[in-house]
Design a protein around this motif. Structure first.
Motif, PDB file in Angstrom:
ATOM      1  N   MET A  56      48.699  34.451  24.999  1.00  0.00           N
ATOM      2  CA  MET A  56      48.240  33.086  25.274  1.00  0.00           C
ATOM      3  C   MET A  56      48.007  32.835  26.761  1.00  0.00           C
ATOM      4  O   MET A  56      47.310  31.889  27.136  1.00  0.00           O
ATOM      5  N   LEU A  57      48.559  33.672  27.612  1.00  0.00           N
ATOM      6  CA  LEU A  57      48.603  33.390  29.044  1.00  0.00           C
ATOM      7  C   LEU A  57      47.228  33.219  29.674  1.00  0.00           C
ATOM      8  O   LEU A  57      47.039  32.324  30.511  1.00  0.00           O
ATOM      9  N   ALA A 125      52.978  36.929  39.253  1.00  0.00           N
ATOM     10  CA  ALA A 125      52.270  37.089  40.529  1.00  0.00           C
ATOM     11  C   ALA A 125      50.786  36.791  40.358  1.00  0.00           C
ATOM     12  O   ALA A 125      50.176  36.134  41.212  1.00  0.00           O
ATOM     13  N   ALA A 126      50.196  37.229  39.255  1.00  0.00           N
ATOM     14  CA  ALA A 126      48.771  36.975  39.006  1.00  0.00           C
ATOM     15  C   ALA A 126      48.512  35.485  38.791  1.00  0.00           C
ATOM     16  O   ALA A 126      47.502  34.947  39.263  1.00  0.00           O
ATOM     17  N   VAL A 127      49.417  34.798  38.112  1.00  0.00           N
ATOM     18  CA  VAL A 127      49.274  33.355  37.916  1.00  0.00           C
ATOM     19  C   VAL A 127      49.406  32.636  39.259  1.00  0.00           C
ATOM     20  O   VAL A 127      48.644  31.714  39.554  1.00  0.00           O
ATOM     21  N   ALA A 128      50.340  33.074  40.084  1.00  0.00           N
ATOM     22  CA  ALA A 128      50.515  32.464  41.406  1.00  0.00           C
ATOM     23  C   ALA A 128      49.263  32.634  42.258  1.00  0.00           C
ATOM     24  O   ALA A 128      48.930  31.757  43.059  1.00  0.00           O
ATOM     25  N   GLU A 129      48.567  33.755  42.083  1.00  0.00           N
ATOM     26  CA  GLU A 129      47.309  34.010  42.806  1.00  0.00           C
ATOM     27  C   GLU A 129      46.148  33.245  42.191  1.00  0.00           C
ATOM     28  O   GLU A 129      45.064  33.219  42.775  1.00  0.00           O
ATOM     29  N   ASP A 130      46.352  32.653  41.015  1.00  0.00           N
ATOM     30  CA  ASP A 130      45.299  31.967  40.268  1.00  0.00           C
ATOM     31  C   ASP A 130      44.150  32.922  39.961  1.00  0.00           C
ATOM     32  O   ASP A 130      42.982  32.572  40.069  1.00  0.00           O
ATOM     33  N   GLY A 133      40.886  36.390  35.817  1.00  0.00           N
ATOM     34  CA  GLY A 133      40.394  37.672  35.304  1.00  0.00           C
ATOM     35  C   GLY A 133      41.492  38.719  35.294  1.00  0.00           C
ATOM     36  O   GLY A 133      41.637  39.488  34.336  1.00  0.00           O
ATOM     37  N   LYS A 134      42.277  38.736  36.356  1.00  0.00           N
ATOM     38  CA  LYS A 134      43.390  39.682  36.460  1.00  0.00           C
ATOM     39  C   LYS A 134      44.445  39.386  35.398  1.00  0.00           C
ATOM     40  O   LYS A 134      44.996  40.301  34.789  1.00  0.00           O
ATOM     41  N   ILE A 135      44.700  38.118  35.150  1.00  0.00           N
ATOM     42  CA  ILE A 135      45.677  37.722  34.137  1.00  0.00           C
ATOM     43  C   ILE A 135      45.253  38.240  32.771  1.00  0.00           C
ATOM     44  O   ILE A 135      46.062  38.798  32.029  1.00  0.00           O
ATOM     45  N   ALA A 136      43.968  38.086  32.450  1.00  0.00           N
ATOM     46  CA  ALA A 136      43.463  38.525  31.146  1.00  0.00           C
ATOM     47  C   ALA A 136      43.584  40.035  30.983  1.00  0.00           C
ATOM     48  O   ALA A 136      44.039  40.519  29.940  1.00  0.00           O
ATOM     49  N   VAL A 137      43.202  40.787  32.010  1.00  0.00           N
ATOM     50  CA  VAL A 137      43.259  42.251  31.933  1.00  0.00           C
ATOM     51  C   VAL A 137      44.703  42.726  31.848  1.00  0.00           C
ATOM     52  O   VAL A 137      45.054  43.541  30.987  1.00  0.00           O
TER      53      VAL A 137
END
Length: 175
Positions: A56-57, A125-130, A133-137
């Motif tokens: 879901m993230l 860390a990826a969420v903090a960076e907003d 695309g990185k979050i999905a991968v």
């Protein structure tokens, strides 16, 4: 007295009794505890929860807090906290599960816990960076690794004879 000699200690330090696996197998029949391995698939719900949150993230970055709140639970901790009707039997059965099933199961669970902790840190860390695309991968990669480990643990629970050492587990995760 027959069946009272000890062979190992359970998680609570009390002695494990020889001959109990067969008796526990009879008690486990029809109760969502495999009568051969003495392990229950209900424990895997604990890992399915983190996989669902990771899935879901990408669409809901706000659920990172739920991911960070997830904590690894041992098999016994999971059942001690659960509402599983046969939780006491599940714990007793696990404590007396045959080594040929329990050892590979514990190895896979340790690996799943390691992957879940790593996923939590990396995804936070990826969420903090907003970085959507990185979050999905990353989310897809971690969810996939955890699903493979859940499948491996399920195979062990269901008595499919899955026996692997850490190198074999690492090789599967590297795919």
């Amino acid at each position: 007295m027959s069946g009272t000699s000890t062979s190992a200690n359970r998680h609570d330090g009390r002695p494990q009794r020889m001959g109990w696996p067969k008796t526990l197998g009879l008690l486990a029949a029809g109760r969502n505890i495999n009568p051969e391995t003495l392990l229950a698939t209900d424990y895997l719900n604990h890992f399915n929860e983190i996989v669902m949150l990771i899935d879901m993230l990408a669409d809901m970055p706000d659920c990172i807090g739920d991911i960070q709140a997830w904590e690894p639970l041992s098999y016994c901790e999971h059942f001690e906290r659960s509402h599983f009707a046969d939780r006491d039997l599940a714990v007793l059965a696990y404590e007396n599960a045959p080594t040929k099933h329990r050892e590979p199961f514990d190895i896979v669970v340790a690996q799943a816990n390691r992957v879940a902790r790593e996923a939590t840190q990396t995804l936070a860390a990826a969420v903090a960076e907003d970085a959507s695309g990185k979050i999905a991968v990353l989310g897809a990669q971690y969810a996939g690794m955890l699903r493979r480990l859940i499948d491996m643990a399920s195979g062990i629970i269901n008595g499919n004879g899955l026996r692997m050492d850490q190198r074999e587990i690492d090789a599967i995760l590297a795919q």
